[in-house]
Design an enzyme around this catalytic site. Structure first.
Site, PDB file in Angstrom:
ATOM      1  N   TYR A 144       0.848  -1.184   0.000  1.00  0.00           N
ATOM      2  CA  TYR A 144       0.000   0.000   0.000  1.00  0.00           C
ATOM      3  C   TYR A 144       0.881   1.231   0.000  1.00  0.00           C
ATOM      4  O   TYR A 144       0.617   2.219   0.673  1.00  0.00           O
ATOM      5  CB  TYR A 144      -0.933  -0.037   1.222  1.00  0.00           C
ATOM      6  CG  TYR A 144      -2.265   0.614   0.951  1.00  0.00           C
ATOM      7  CD1 TYR A 144      -3.095   0.127  -0.045  1.00  0.00           C
ATOM      8  CD2 TYR A 144      -2.685   1.715   1.660  1.00  0.00           C
ATOM      9  CE1 TYR A 144      -4.308   0.726  -0.304  1.00  0.00           C
ATOM     10  CE2 TYR A 144      -3.895   2.308   1.415  1.00  0.00           C
ATOM     11  CZ  TYR A 144      -4.703   1.811   0.425  1.00  0.00           C
ATOM     12  OH  TYR A 144      -5.908   2.412   0.161  1.00  0.00           O
ATOM     13  N   TRP A 165       1.470   3.753  -1.848  1.00  0.00           N
ATOM     14  CA  TRP A 165       1.142   4.771  -2.846  1.00  0.00           C
ATOM     15  C   TRP A 165       1.847   6.098  -2.607  1.00  0.00           C
ATOM     16  O   TRP A 165       2.093   6.856  -3.543  1.00  0.00           O
ATOM     17  CB  TRP A 165      -0.365   5.007  -2.862  1.00  0.00           C
ATOM     18  CG  TRP A 165      -0.881   5.676  -1.622  1.00  0.00           C
ATOM     19  CD1 TRP A 165      -1.318   5.062  -0.489  1.00  0.00           C
ATOM     20  CD2 TRP A 165      -0.965   7.073  -1.371  1.00  0.00           C
ATOM     21  NE1 TRP A 165      -1.692   5.991   0.448  1.00  0.00           N
ATOM     22  CE2 TRP A 165      -1.482   7.238  -0.074  1.00  0.00           C
ATOM     23  CE3 TRP A 165      -0.668   8.214  -2.127  1.00  0.00           C
ATOM     24  CZ2 TRP A 165      -1.706   8.483   0.499  1.00  0.00           C
ATOM     25  CZ3 TRP A 165      -0.887   9.460  -1.555  1.00  0.00           C
ATOM     26  CH2 TRP A 165      -1.406   9.583  -0.270  1.00  0.00           C
TER      27      TRP A 165
END
Length: 743
Positions: A92, A94
């Protein structure tokens, strides 16, 4: 370099710098850093297999050669014995500033090359509901959020903004890939000074900055859909809706209108109906609707509203409200879904591509909605509904995680602990001892941004920057790329993974993507060497033209929307055909599950923190400075606190049937009565990990939230709201060990 020698300064052109960068100095050499490869004792002694000791076992330090040997053999065992469909590639990452050392790209590229693929996740915790819904009813989700209504348009054109869920500046501090200028505060200030009216619809006054000079409409959490329905109803019965716009640009209005007026169910969705549901007086709802009619109005619905059960509904009715006003596609008007949620929303697109690492081809087609990971691990072989399909959860044997901390962003952490106990092996790359790392079998120490070279960029910011390391790696930490390259060599695919390039050679290769784009536009493109030696490069940007919605408004026949009808779908035949009772074919009030009871009399708002990005660098100086007695701080109304004998600065206990946590308490009249707010991101710290539902002594609200999908359509995260009991904590305070390395 030690942390106390590090000075962090914002970009000199940033008018509103982001304070969370001050987490770096203390974090750089903090005791929470992972110093060397570690293997969980039970896994090392007994080998792969389900084990409920994860999270409470000891760790054994090993040399890198030993760690890679153990991991390489385990990857081959699962890949060759069961198949790549038994590997879940979790990430995750990002927000990574660097485009090459982007953890998500690195791990997915490795698993594709070395294992033939992996089971992936789709959508996000931030916008899992809207990412599924919006393609059905509007079209392009990214175009709606990133190339639609801009901050420049608001400052110049908007007459009234109604922000459902607000546009809190803490949420727009960060963008994936970095942002050079934070413009949100100044844009709202300029708009307000010009005469634009801001209306904040939220239980929290802090969801808009003071510069917006906003009118606060304090509503019951989770009731926004009912409020918007009542506003549309008022517009319709008073003839103030834009009939011509609805006729030309939308599909399904007559069906929805019958529901709105109560023809189909006998209940008009008027202001009197909405008032007890929302806590907003009926006359105030009517006045707000009248203020919107005939104005250059912008309707904003925040990400937070769709992070709750039935989260699709506020997103959908927000579009319908903007359509009823006839504003979609106009400069500064229409529908600004999620505006303010991330720093690259409301900005111009770059006119050239930014450096991007290819992840390769995934040979496994299977996937899950990202927020359903615990379901997948606990219920292999079970079926579930997603976006009109009946799917089956795969049987995962190995979870490989690099970039992310599910013990921050997932819900019902005690359930997640049980889920991770089911797998054969959990591998984590991590720079610090997060709860996820503590539950892993193999922990590989990786570098942080300050310890590696990269290129910083995002698609909605013009500044492309060379990122030079300012400190050597901590302990034995290595770049993710170096770890994967050595592991790929063990598996016999080093050349395929690295393509023979060093990190610097990769940076030069990726830079050429941008350089070629500049050359095609006739823009001077410096060599990589010149770029690397400089302070950064400004990229040309596309015009602020309103994107595909402006083009659609100007000529709907020439530029239809990418929806089945080519129009805005107020009624979606596609969604209706799925037959999901929890997400019908048009926006619908489905009731609220967040109803206080005697046992749980408060609605908890579990929103994003202001002192860090999610849980990242929670041990940094900026994050620590805003804790109270080492714990995360919850905010509640003074009258609610007084009724329970709670004073400012007390330690309180929040609890429900799923778990409990401690927090410091701050009192504020900017919180609605009956509501308590506790931000996410405090590292999970169980007082006694041997208990089934241990008390989190540090203040992680996800021990309280429900692990259930928004609906059978989207299966999004519902972590924003839940109900809890609140009481003053009595007795000896447990010691906080969240940032101490494990035994």
């Amino acid at each position: 370099m030690s942390g106390d020698q590090l000075e962090v300064r914002p970009h000199p052109d940033d008018p509103d710098p982001n304070g969370i960068i001050q987490n770096f100095p203390a974090a750089l050499r903090h005791r929470a850093r992972v110093a060397q490869p570690m293997v969980r004792k039970g896994w090392l002694e007994n080998g792969p297999g389900a084990d409920d000791r994860r999270g409470r076992d000891e760790f054994v330090p090993v040399a890198w050669e030993k760690a890679l040997d153990l991991l390489g053999k385990e990857l081959m065992r699962v890949r060759d014995g069961v198949g790549p469909g038994a590997i879940f590639g979790g990430s995750y990452g990002w927000s990574s500033a660097g485009r090459f050392h982007h953890a998500q790209s690195q791990i997915h590229r490795f698993l594709n090359v070395a294992c033939g693929g992996y089971v992936r996740s789709v959508t996000s915790y931030s916008s899992g509901s809207s990412q599924v819904l919006i393609p059905h009813i509007i079209g392009d989700h990214e175009g709606l959020t990133k190339r639609n209504v801009s901050w420049e348009q608001i400052a110049e054109h908007t007459e009234i903004v109604v922000a459902f869920g607000g546009m809190a500046l803490k949420n727009s501090m960060v963008a994936g890939g970095s942002v050079s200028r934070h413009v949100e505060r100044s844009a709202m200030k300029r708009a307000a000074e010009r005469g634009c009216n801001f209306v904040l619809v939220s239980p929290l006054l802090s969801d808009l900055p003071e510069e917006a000079n906003a009118e606060w409409v304090s509503c019951v959490p989770g009731s926004d859909t009912a409020l918007m329905l009542a506003i549309v109803h008022t517009l319709v019965v008073e003839g103030k809706h834009d009939r011509a716009f609805l006729e030309r640009y939308t599909s399904g209005w007559p069906i929805f209108e019958r529901y709105l007026l109560g023809i189909t169910d006998g209940q008009p969705k008027d202001a009197a109906w909405a008032a007890p549901l929302t806590g907003v007086r009926a006359d105030k709802i009517i006045v707000l609707a009248r203020r919107l009619a005939g104005k250059r109005a912008l309707i904003v619905v925040s990400h937070s509203l769709q992070r709750a059960e039935h989260g699709e509904q506020p997103v959908w009715i927000g579009m319908v409200l903007a359509a009823a006003l006839g504003q979609i596609g106009l400069p500064g008007g229409g529908y600004g879904y999620a505006l303010g949620a991330i720093a690259y929303y409301g900005r111009r697109y770059n006119a050239v591509p930014i450096p991007t690492l290819s992840q390769g081809r995934n040979g496994v087609s299977d996937f899950i909605p990202v927020a359903r990971i615990a379901d997948m691990l606990l219920e292999p072989g079970e079926t579930y509904r997603f976006n009109g399909e009946t799917r089956t959860y795969p049987d995962i044997k190995l979870v490989y995680w690099a970039g992310g901390n599910p013990f921050h962003h997932h819900q019902d952490l005690n359930r997640l602990r049980k889920a991770f106990a089911r797998v054969d092996t959990l591998v984590v790359h991590e720079l610090a001892w997060t709860a996820t790392a503590r539950h892993a079998d193999i922990v590989l120490p990786c570098t942080m941004t300050l310890e590696r070279e990269d290129i910083g960029a995002n698609s909605n910011d013009p500044l492309l920057v060379p990122m030079h390391p300012v400190a050597p790696p901590y302990g034995e930490a290595r770049d993710d790329y170096e770890i994967f390259a050595d592991l790929a060599e063990y598996l016999g695919v080093r050349e395929a993974f690295t393509q023979g390039r060093s990190v610097r050679q990769w940076l030069e290769h990726l830079y050429e993507q941008t350089r070629a784009g500049l050359s095609e536009q006739g823009v001077s493109a410096p060599s990589f060497g010149a770029f690397w030696a400089g302070e950064g490069l400004l990229l040309p940007q596309q015009p602020d033209d309103g994107g595909y919605l402006r083009a659609f408004r100007n000529d709907p026949e020439a530029h239809p929307l990418p929806t089945p009808s080519g129009r805005l779908e107020i009624y979606s035949q596609t969604i209706a055909s799925f037959g999901e009772a929890d997400c019908p074919g048009h926006p619908t009030w489905l009731g609220s599950v967040y109803v206080p009871t005697k046992d749980t009399p408060f609605v908890l708002i579990s929103n994003q923190p202001k002192t860090r990005l999610h849980s990242q660098l929670d041990f940094g100086g900026h994050s620590i400075a805003f804790k109270h007695r080492g714990r995360e701080v919850a905010t509640m109304h003074p009258e609610d606190a007084a009724a329970r004998g709670i004073c400012e600065g007390n330690i309180i206990k929040l609890s429900n049937e799923r778990g409990a946590c401690l927090a410091g308490v701050m009192l504020s009249v900017g919180v609605r009565r009956g509501v308590i707010q506790l931000a996410t991101g405090a590292w999970y710290d169980p007082a006694d990990p041997n208990e089934e539902k241990p008390l989190c002594v540090h203040g992680n609200p996800n021990v309280l939230t429900r692990d259930i999908g928004t609906s059978r359509l989207a299966q999004g995260c519902t972590g924003q709201l839940t109900t809890v009991q609140v009481e003053r904590f009595e007795g000896n305070l447990p010691v906080i060990r969240a940032f101490d390395p494990p035994v």
